[in-house]
Design a protein around this motif. Structure first.
Motif, PDB file in Angstrom:
ATOM      1  N   PRO A  73     -18.930   0.494   1.108  1.00 37.80           N
ATOM      2  CA  PRO A  73     -19.700   1.733   0.959  1.00 37.80           C
ATOM      3  C   PRO A  73     -19.338   2.742   2.043  1.00 37.80           C
ATOM      4  CG  PRO A  73     -21.142  -0.180   0.900  1.00 37.80           C
ATOM      5  CD  PRO A  73     -19.775  -0.674   1.281  1.00 37.80           C
ATOM      6  N   GLY A  74     -19.199   3.986   1.644  1.00 33.64           N
ATOM      7  CA  GLY A  74     -18.902   5.039   2.604  1.00 33.64           C
ATOM      8  C   GLY A  74     -17.431   5.231   2.897  1.00 33.64           C
ATOM      9  N   GLN A  75     -16.586   4.365   2.355  1.00 32.43           N
ATOM     10  CA  GLN A  75     -15.158   4.509   2.590  1.00 32.43           C
ATOM     11  C   GLN A  75     -14.586   5.487   1.572  1.00 32.43           C
ATOM     12  OE1 GLN A  75     -13.162   0.757   2.873  1.00 32.43           O
ATOM     13  NE2 GLN A  75     -11.776   1.541   4.416  1.00 32.43           N
ATOM     14  N   GLY A  76     -13.721   6.377   2.015  1.00 31.33           N
ATOM     15  CA  GLY A  76     -13.145   7.389   1.140  1.00 31.33           C
ATOM     16  C   GLY A  76     -12.235   6.796   0.082  1.00 31.33           C
ATOM     17  N   VAL A  77     -12.060   7.551  -0.991  1.00 36.02           N
ATOM     18  CA  VAL A  77     -11.227   7.096  -2.108  1.00 36.02           C
ATOM     19  C   VAL A  77      -9.781   6.883  -1.668  1.00 36.02           C
ATOM     20  CG1 VAL A  77     -10.373   7.726  -4.399  1.00 36.02           C
ATOM     21  CG2 VAL A  77     -12.715   8.264  -3.770  1.00 36.02           C
ATOM     22  N   THR A  78      -9.245   7.807  -0.897  1.00 36.10           N
ATOM     23  CA  THR A  78      -7.849   7.702  -0.458  1.00 36.10           C
ATOM     24  C   THR A  78      -7.648   6.499   0.449  1.00 36.10           C
ATOM     25  OG1 THR A  78      -7.613  10.092  -0.602  1.00 36.10           O
ATOM     26  CG2 THR A  78      -5.955   8.938   0.666  1.00 36.10           C
ATOM     27  N   SER A  79      -8.541   6.308   1.419  1.00 34.19           N
ATOM     28  CA  SER A  79      -8.374   5.171   2.326  1.00 34.19           C
ATOM     29  C   SER A  79      -8.547   3.854   1.581  1.00 34.19           C
ATOM     30  CB  SER A  79      -9.332   5.258   3.511  1.00 34.19           C
ATOM     31  OG  SER A  79     -10.664   5.156   3.104  1.00 34.19           O
ATOM     32  N   MET A  80      -9.443   3.827   0.600  1.00 34.55           N
ATOM     33  CA  MET A  80      -9.637   2.611  -0.194  1.00 34.55           C
ATOM     34  C   MET A  80      -8.389   2.314  -1.029  1.00 34.55           C
ATOM     35  SD  MET A  80     -12.020   0.592   0.165  1.00 34.55           S
ATOM     36  CE  MET A  80     -11.022  -0.807  -0.171  1.00 34.55           C
ATOM     37  N   PHE A  81      -7.783   3.360  -1.596  1.00 37.21           N
ATOM     38  CA  PHE A  81      -6.551   3.177  -2.361  1.00 37.21           C
ATOM     39  C   PHE A  81      -5.449   2.625  -1.459  1.00 37.21           C
ATOM     40  CE2 PHE A  81      -2.416   4.602  -3.858  1.00 37.21           C
ATOM     41  CZ  PHE A  81      -2.412   4.129  -5.154  1.00 37.21           C
ATOM     42  N   ASN A  82      -5.308   3.195  -0.267  1.00 34.88           N
ATOM     43  CA  ASN A  82      -4.288   2.735   0.672  1.00 34.88           C
ATOM     44  C   ASN A  82      -4.536   1.289   1.095  1.00 34.88           C
ATOM     45  OD1 ASN A  82      -3.003   5.207   0.579  1.00 34.88           O
ATOM     46  ND2 ASN A  82      -4.091   6.004   2.356  1.00 34.88           N
ATOM     47  N   PHE A  83      -5.799   0.935   1.292  1.00 34.94           N
ATOM     48  CA  PHE A  83      -6.159  -0.428   1.676  1.00 34.94           C
ATOM     49  C   PHE A  83      -5.773  -1.399   0.556  1.00 34.94           C
ATOM     50  CE2 PHE A  83      -9.654  -3.471   3.110  1.00 34.94           C
ATOM     51  CZ  PHE A  83      -8.962  -3.869   4.234  1.00 34.94           C
ATOM     52  N   GLY A  84      -6.102  -1.025  -0.677  1.00 35.21           N
ATOM     53  CA  GLY A  84      -5.746  -1.850  -1.831  1.00 35.21           C
ATOM     54  C   GLY A  84      -4.239  -1.982  -2.000  1.00 35.21           C
ATOM     55  N   GLN A  85      -3.546  -0.890  -1.713  1.00 38.84           N
ATOM     56  CA  GLN A  85      -2.083  -0.909  -1.801  1.00 38.84           C
ATOM     57  C   GLN A  85      -1.513  -1.907  -0.787  1.00 38.84           C
ATOM     58  OE1 GLN A  85      -0.133   2.780  -0.668  1.00 38.84           O
ATOM     59  NE2 GLN A  85       1.467   2.454  -2.178  1.00 38.84           N
ATOM     60  N   SER A  86      -2.036  -1.912   0.421  1.00 44.14           N
ATOM     61  CA  SER A  86      -1.584  -2.861   1.454  1.00 44.14           C
ATOM     62  C   SER A  86      -1.835  -4.299   1.012  1.00 44.14           C
ATOM     63  CB  SER A  86      -2.331  -2.612   2.772  1.00 44.14           C
ATOM     64  OG  SER A  86      -2.085  -1.312   3.230  1.00 44.14           O
ATOM     65  N   PHE A  87      -3.007  -4.532   0.447  1.00 46.67           N
ATOM     66  CA  PHE A  87      -3.375  -5.857  -0.048  1.00 46.67           C
ATOM     67  C   PHE A  87      -2.388  -6.296  -1.133  1.00 46.67           C
ATOM     68  CE2 PHE A  87      -6.085  -8.671  -2.720  1.00 46.67           C
ATOM     69  CZ  PHE A  87      -6.475  -9.585  -1.758  1.00 46.67           C
ATOM     70  N   GLY A  88      -2.067  -5.392  -2.044  1.00 49.15           N
ATOM     71  CA  GLY A  88      -1.121  -5.692  -3.128  1.00 49.15           C
ATOM     72  C   GLY A  88       0.279  -5.976  -2.621  1.00 49.15           C
ATOM     73  N   ILE A  89       0.708  -5.228  -1.611  1.00 49.03           N
ATOM     74  CA  ILE A  89       2.034  -5.464  -1.022  1.00 49.03           C
ATOM     75  C   ILE A  89       2.096  -6.877  -0.441  1.00 49.03           C
ATOM     76  CG2 ILE A  89       3.536  -4.807   0.921  1.00 49.03           C
ATOM     77  CD1 ILE A  89       2.689  -1.859   0.302  1.00 49.03           C
ATOM     78  N   LEU A  90       1.038  -7.273   0.272  1.00 46.47           N
ATOM     79  CA  LEU A  90       1.001  -8.615   0.858  1.00 46.47           C
ATOM     80  C   LEU A  90       1.058  -9.698  -0.220  1.00 46.47           C
ATOM     81  CD1 LEU A  90      -1.680  -7.910   3.571  1.00 46.47           C
ATOM     82  CD2 LEU A  90       0.678  -8.631   4.014  1.00 46.47           C
ATOM     83  N   LYS A  91       0.285  -9.510  -1.280  1.00 45.45           N
ATOM     84  CA  LYS A  91       0.301 -10.480  -2.382  1.00 45.45           C
ATOM     85  C   LYS A  91       1.681 -10.539  -3.024  1.00 45.45           C
ATOM     86  CE  LYS A  91      -3.122 -10.849  -5.327  1.00 45.45           C
ATOM     87  NZ  LYS A  91      -4.206 -10.532  -6.285  1.00 45.45           N
ATOM     88  N   GLY A  92       2.292  -9.392  -3.217  1.00 43.60           N
ATOM     89  CA  GLY A  92       3.617  -9.346  -3.834  1.00 43.60           C
ATOM     90  C   GLY A  92       4.675 -10.047  -2.997  1.00 43.60           C
ATOM     91  N   ILE A  93       4.647  -9.812  -1.691  1.00 41.33           N
ATOM     92  CA  ILE A  93       5.616 -10.445  -0.791  1.00 41.33           C
ATOM     93  C   ILE A  93       5.449 -11.958  -0.816  1.00 41.33           C
ATOM     94  CG2 ILE A  93       6.217 -10.767   1.650  1.00 41.33           C
ATOM     95  CD1 ILE A  93       5.550  -7.731   1.982  1.00 41.33           C
ATOM     96  N   CYS A  94       4.226 -12.427  -0.685  1.00 39.72           N
ATOM     97  CA  CYS A  94       3.977 -13.878  -0.678  1.00 39.72           C
ATOM     98  C   CYS A  94       4.337 -14.509  -2.022  1.00 39.72           C
ATOM     99  CB  CYS A  94       2.534 -14.171  -0.306  1.00 39.72           C
ATOM    100  SG  CYS A  94       2.152 -13.721   1.404  1.00 39.72           S
ATOM    101  N   SER A  95       4.069 -13.799  -3.112  1.00 39.18           N
ATOM    102  CA  SER A  95       4.450 -14.298  -4.439  1.00 39.18           C
ATOM    103  C   SER A  95       5.963 -14.406  -4.559  1.00 39.18           C
ATOM    104  CB  SER A  95       3.923 -13.368  -5.539  1.00 39.18           C
ATOM    105  OG  SER A  95       2.530 -13.390  -5.578  1.00 39.18           O
ATOM    106  N   ALA A  96       6.664 -13.369  -4.129  1.00 44.29           N
ATOM    107  CA  ALA A  96       8.131 -13.369  -4.214  1.00 44.29           C
ATOM    108  C   ALA A  96       8.738 -14.467  -3.342  1.00 44.29           C
ATOM    109  CB  ALA A  96       8.682 -12.003  -3.805  1.00 44.29           C
ATOM    110  N   MET A  97       8.067 -14.763  -2.216  1.00 38.84           N
ATOM    111  CA  MET A  97       8.550 -15.824  -1.320  1.00 38.84           C
ATOM    112  C   MET A  97       8.103 -17.202  -1.790  1.00 38.84           C
ATOM    113  SD  MET A  97       7.949 -13.972   2.360  1.00 38.84           S
ATOM    114  CE  MET A  97       9.002 -15.028   3.349  1.00 38.84           C
TER     115      MET A  97
END
Length: 164
Positions: A73-97
């Protein structure tokens, strides 16, 4: 067993935790994006940091534990999108590895360390109490993200051992 504890996000950290001991902790690799000099996670450097530390370890002896984050709550849309993007990058890297991933909600590991409803910096204090040999690398207030990654890895290691 090597546990890789990851506190996702731009200011997060990655902890390499083997047999109950902290091997290394690195701040989340980032790079500058676009004209506004905003930071984003550097996926290729994350890959390099993990690859370098696991090259001599059988993948079946590695567990990646990522904090299961969600919108706050209270987190901006842009920062939340960026946070989710970081989370997805981590999942993608670990999946690829082809590394096994486990997701732990903050409330679960924080309850284990009695940190529910405490200040952000309380995790740094707890990490220093549990791992005093690592205290010199947790001396700054901004090191609370390193502490989160350490405690996340430690939580998984301790509770995983109980399941064996």
């Amino acid at each position: 067993m090597l546990v890789i504890g990851i506190d996702p996000g731009i200011s997060g950290s990655i902890c390499f935790f083997q047999d109950g001991k902290i091997i290394d902790v690195v701040e989340m690799p980032t790079m500058i994006e676009g004209k506004k000099n905003k930071k984003q996670v550097n996926g290729s450097q994350i890959f390099n940091e993990i690859s370098y530390r696991i090259k001599k370890i059988d993948k079946k002896d590695i567990k990646v534990v990522i904090e299961q984050v969600s919108a706050m709550p209270g987190q901006g849309v842009t920062s939340m999108f960026n946070f989710g993007q970081s989370f997805g990058i981590l999942k993608g890297i670990c999946s690829a590895m082809q590394l096994p991933m486990y997701f732990v909600r903050p409330a679960k590991w924080k309850k284990y360390f009695n940190l529910i409803n405490s200040e952000k910096d309380a995790s740094r204090t707890r990490a220093i109490e549990v791992f005093p040999y690592f205290s010199s690398q947790l001396s700054r207030k901004k090191d609370s993200n390193k502490a989160d990654a350490i405690l996340l890895a430690s939580f998984y290691y301790e509770t995983y051992k109980l399941d064996d």
